[in-house]
Write an enzyme that holds these catalytic residues in place. Structure first.
Site, PDB file in Angstrom:
ATOM      1  N   ARG A 179      72.348  10.307  41.275  1.00  0.00           N
ATOM      2  CA  ARG A 179      71.900  11.731  40.986  1.00  0.00           C
ATOM      3  C   ARG A 179      70.949  11.619  39.810  1.00  0.00           C
ATOM      4  NH1 ARG A 179      75.767  15.680  39.246  1.00  0.00           N
ATOM      5  NH2 ARG A 179      77.028  15.108  41.049  1.00  0.00           N
ATOM      6  N   GLY A 180      70.153  12.809  39.845  1.00  0.00           N
ATOM      7  CA  GLY A 180      69.018  12.868  38.689  1.00  0.00           C
ATOM      8  C   GLY A 180      68.754  14.340  38.420  1.00  0.00           C
ATOM      9  N   GLY A 213      67.996  16.353  41.780  1.00  0.00           N
ATOM     10  CA  GLY A 213      69.237  16.279  43.133  1.00  0.00           C
ATOM     11  C   GLY A 213      70.196  15.363  43.172  1.00  0.00           C
ATOM     12  N   VAL A 241      71.840  12.295  45.290  1.00  0.00           N
ATOM     13  CA  VAL A 241      71.623  11.648  46.645  1.00  0.00           C
ATOM     14  C   VAL A 241      73.182  11.069  47.158  1.00  0.00           C
ATOM     15  CG1 VAL A 241      70.616   9.515  47.663  1.00  0.00           C
ATOM     16  CG2 VAL A 241      69.418  10.696  45.691  1.00  0.00           C
ATOM     17  N   ASP A 259      57.933   9.125  36.566  1.00  0.00           N
ATOM     18  CA  ASP A 259      59.449   8.689  36.266  1.00  0.00           C
ATOM     19  C   ASP A 259      59.759   7.229  36.690  1.00  0.00           C
ATOM     20  OD1 ASP A 259      61.770   9.234  34.982  1.00  0.00           O
ATOM     21  OD2 ASP A 259      62.593  10.512  36.943  1.00  0.00           O
TER      22      ASP A 259
END
Length: 805
Positions: A515-516, A519, A521, A631
């Site tokens: 997750r990030g 959203g 995953v 990122d």
């Protein structure tokens, strides 16, 4: 009429440039629309060309010319259209398979400035040669990349594997693999959507008990032209027609068995097979089922009592219960299944235990669904408790009994293999016919006007981006009222999935793998049985606009990119408020996970850094647009089975024109605390050097084992309070050691910063780590102009590789 010509002129102009570029860059080409475009071996035994596998679905394959038996496929998991698709050798020396004239589906990833030639040899090996002054050099050959078949003389090695087809009519990758395992033993594996297991040689036998040699690490297996097979683990056999020089092939079939086929009287006859009892193969009948084998009638799959089949055309989906188990002991009973074994996946095992104690152990666990009670050769009773019911097999050779847990209300209504609701006499994998819709370009009047306007102001690149953008918006507006268009090819070459398809693939979004900010995953299994990583972007009302922008950015950017170190995208969903992306699933996980578990030696870490540097150089300098990732961090670097890095998560990337590389056109600060360049904090112009800085921090983390986010304080007043701690610590170590040990090896300072957990391996890779550490420190200079470009980073790392060789 004149107005119409003016409106169409930009589109015609773009098509002209595409056509001329294609003819300029390739010297050899096969077209899917020309059946006569086939490569023949000199002896006429083998052919290579486009092979029809479904409705308008083609693959590039090699087959026996006489029987059309396929022995190798380039794009087995991604078929191409029957229009405008081609195979061509580019002037760069790369053999490329293109889909519908738009998307690169597969390539050999080779480069050469010399003349190249593609030849199908008499042994069925497709070879790309580079012609030099003193002969020819092999750039690539199909024998190094087998699919499900080995031809005589073709070696199976530690670097290759056979993967079965999904079924006899679906050529995509299936669940069975033939590989050399970690003990150097030639092994058959079931690698299903949920579990993996070894089934040949017998998993309950030690390697030496199965007459396998584990002490030869060369790992080579080969079938010769006379029908003799030999492997370095001492597994050898000869076919029933050994000694006769005829056409043969060794194939890993969709049912998980290895067989050698010989061509006799124009028919392929089985002259050897590894497994005589088909039910030994794992996963054939799916979960909650049993398999019975009869030599005359073949295999039969049946659901366990109280269960029903999930998919009548594909037994690999298994069965599902028609009841709900209760934790109330008084409502539970057990159904006796004589001679039935459920192999593997025991949540506990106890020896020398009574039946009643074994039963109570299962009753006390609410998740226990069955237990196996048997006795061994020493006369001791054994108890195996099961929470999952896999690899069910009914055989008189099994010296034991399985007791199936059922509700008492169901117990009296079932009988073993009697009720048609539970017994199914069909053991065949489904016959799936592939379908490929041809993606036709549609240009509305508004887009035509926009094209005209764009050409008028000279922004050709913006033209293509805008076409993509407006097409997605039009699709979104139509998605709520019409869901029938989601299974055709999108403008990017990916499949559009419905939300319900992806919800089913992820079992209701239950298995989270990451997750990030963008959203969460999830791991999922697509309808074609491929394991995928499915990213569900946040759909809350507050962030809806931002999420949609991230979604469109990610799809449009990835649609333009192709690099071996970039994550591959398979599809997406844009339905209502839902925004999802479907990626390939990489089983080794993220670099962050591997750094925590200390699974990476120094060679792997160096290669991961080099691969990441290469893809960033590609994004910054080789694409038509100027692409910043923004990122870069260990969580966004994923690792394949051979630890090849793949950069993922373009939700924060930025796409700009190359002429505007010094910009402040960022509405918000982007990136992750600990990896962000000082430019973000001090509101300086953002360039590609922000990715260079983040890359340097990641490399330092790989070398030291120290996360930059764990070395700083909790204050938000300056980002460098985090990553600067790590950078300054490394710089101080270098400065201190070089001053104290003047005249000694300059690599001694690196020994003070390497991760202690694997420091014992450092002596072998000392030069590599010294190079990597020095490059990393150059990348994290405060002044962005003092940092190297990513292409310069690649050159520095590659120059070390060249010196070492």
């Amino acid at each position: 009429m004149a107005v119409s010509l003016m409106l169409h002129f930009p589109l015609l102009l773009s098509l002209f440039f595409q056509s001329s570029s294609s003819s300029h860059n390739s010297r050899f080409s096969l077209s899917v629309e020309k059946p006569e475009d086939v490569i023949l071996s000199q002896n006429g035994v083998f052919s290579a060309g486009f092979y029809l596998v479904g409705e308008n679905a083609y693959v590039f394959s090699i087959w026996f010319a006489q029987t059309l038996a396929v022995v190798w496929t380039a794009n087995r998991d991604r078929s191409i259209n029957g229009k405008r698709s081609s195979l061509s050798i580019h002037r760069t020396g790369n053999l490329v398979l293109s889909d519908a004239g738009q998307y690169e589906v597969w390539s050999t990833a080779t480069t050469s400035s010399l003349p190249t030639q593609l030849i199908l040899n008499n042994n069925g090996n497709l070879v790309l040669y580079e012609h030099q002054l003193r002969g020819s050099k092999i750039l690539w050959e199909s024998f190094d990349f087998p699919t499900d078949t080995l031809l005589p003389g073709q070696q199976l090695t530690r670097y290759t594997k056979l993967v079965s087809a999904r079924s006899e009519t679906n050529y995509s990758s299936g669940f069975y693999k033939l590989v050399f395992d970690d003990e150097n033993v030639l092994t058959l594996l079931y690698d299903g959507p949920d579990v993996s297991s070894k089934y040949w040689p017998s998993p309950w036998l030690k390697s030496w008990e199965a007459d396998r040699n584990i002490y030869d690490s060369s790992r080579i297996a080969v079938l010769d032209s006379l029908g003799g097979f030999s492997s370095t683990d001492k597994y050898n056999f000869t076919t029933s027609d050994y000694g006769v020089l005829i056409q043969r092939r060794l194939k890993l079939d969709p049912d998980g068995n290895i067989r050698v086929y010989s061509l006799q009287n124009n028919l392929w006859e089985v002259t050897w097979q590894a497994i005589s009892d088909a039910c030994i193969v794992h996963g054939l009948c799916g979960a909650d089922s049993t398999c019975v084998y009869d030599p005359r009638e073949g295999r039969k799959c049946s659901c366990l009592p109280g269960y029903r089949v999930k998919n009548h055309s594909d037994w690999s989906y298994g069965c599902e219960p028609t009841f709900k188990l209760s934790c109330n002991k008084k409502e539970t009973t057990f159904f006796k299944l004589q001679d039935v074994e459920l192999y593997g996946y025991d949540f506990f095992y106890k020896e020398n235990i009574s039946y009643s104690d074994c039963e109570n152990e299962c009753i006390e666990d609410c998740e226990c669904r069955a237990f196996q009670y048997s006795f061994n050769h020493d006369g001791l009773f054994q108890c195996y408790a099961k929470r999952v019911l896999l690899n069910g097999r009914r055989s008189p050779d099994f010296r034991g009994t399985t007791y199936l847990r059922l509700p008492k209300t169901k117990r009296n209504n079932v009988s073993f293999f009697a009720d048609e609701e539970f017994a199914q006499d069909n053991g065949h994998i489904c016959s799936v016919k592939l379908d490929r819709a041809y993606a036709k370009r549609h240009v509305s009047s508004f887009l035509k006007f926009f094209l005209w306007f764009s050409v008028a102001i000279g922004l050709v690149e913006v033209l293509f981006i805008s076409m993509t953008w407006f097409y997605l918006i039009r699709t979104k507006q139509k998605s709520d009222g019409n869901q029938q268009g989601y299974n055709f090819l999108s403008p990017f070459g990916f499949r559009k999935y419905t939300y319900s398809e992806l919800k089913q693939a992820t079992k209701g979004f239950t298995e989270e793998i990451g997750r990030g900010a963008g959203g969460i995953v999830y791991k999922g299994v697509l309808p074609d049985q491929r394991t995928a990583a499915i990213k569900n972007l946040h759909d809350d009302n507050i962030g809806a606009k931002r999420d949609e922008a991230e979604f469109l950015a990610e799809v449009s950017i990835i649609g333009k990119l192709n690099h071996m170190n970039l994550i591959e995208m398979w599809g997406y969903c844009a339905e209502g408020k839902h925004r999802l992306l479907v990626y390939e699933y990489l089983e080794k996980g993220s670099l962050a996970d591997n750094l925590k578990s200390n699974t990476l030696d120094w060679t792997k870490r160096y290669n991961i850094a080099l691969g990441t540097a290469r893809v960033l150089a590609y994004l910054h300098e080789e694409c038509l647009e100027w692409i910043l990732h923004c990122d870069i961090k260990p969580q966004n670097i994923l690792l394949g089975s051979n630890y090849q890095p793949k950069v993922a998560d373009f939700g924060l990337s930025k796409l700009l024109n190359r002429s505007d590389q010094h910009t402040q056109n960022f509405s918000v600060v982007r990136g992750t605390r600990g990896y962000m360049a000082p430019e973000w904090v001090f509101n300086l112009p953002i360039t590609s050097k922000v990715d260079v800085y983040s890359f340097g921090i990641v490399v330092l983390e790989m070398i030291t084992g120290r996360s930059p986010t764990m070395m700083g304080g909790q204050s938000d007043k300056a980002e460098e309070a985090h990553n600067e701690r790590l950078v300054m610590w490394v710089r101080e170590k270098r400065k201190k050691m070089t001053s104290e040990e003047e005249g000694s090896s300059s690599s001694s300072w690196v020994e003070q910063i390497i991760e202690a957990a694997i420091g014992s391996e450092f002596d072998v890779e000392k030069k590599k780590m010294e190079t990597l550490a020095n490059v990393a420190l150059k990348c994290v200079e405060e002044d962005k102009d003092a940092r190297p470009s990513m292409s310069q980073v690649v050159e520095m790392l590659q120059s070390h590789e060249d010196d070492a060789s």
